[in-house]
Design a protein around this motif. Structure first.
Motif: not given
Length: 77
Positions: A68-77
């Motif tokens: 979930x962190x990886x997905x969140x980082x991808x969507x914000x970065x």
């Protein structure tokens, strides 16, 4: 000029082909890693591993948070 350029760069054709293949593989890997279906499959795999006794609940929670962190980082970065 285009024909001459093609002839002169012909020895680099294998390099261009490998680069093109690497780009396709990268795109496929990112799609599997970040697509909603890919994320769902990863989370389901964690659930299955817990059900088989291969993964503890704590390890599952940690792995789930990483996904979930990886997905969140991808969507914000």
């Amino acid at each position: 000029m285009g024909l001459l350029l093609n002839i002169l760069t012909l020895p680099y054709a294998p390099v261009r082909a490998v680069t093109a293949i690497a780009e396709v593989l990268l795109e496929q890997a990112e799609q599997e890693l970040y697509s909603p279906q890919g994320v769902r499959r990863q989370l389901e795999a964690l659930d299955e591993a817990v059900a088989r006794g291969e993964l503890s609940e704590d390890d599952r929670h940690t792995a789930e948070q990483e996904i979930l962190d990886r997905v969140a980082t991808r969507s914000t970065g």
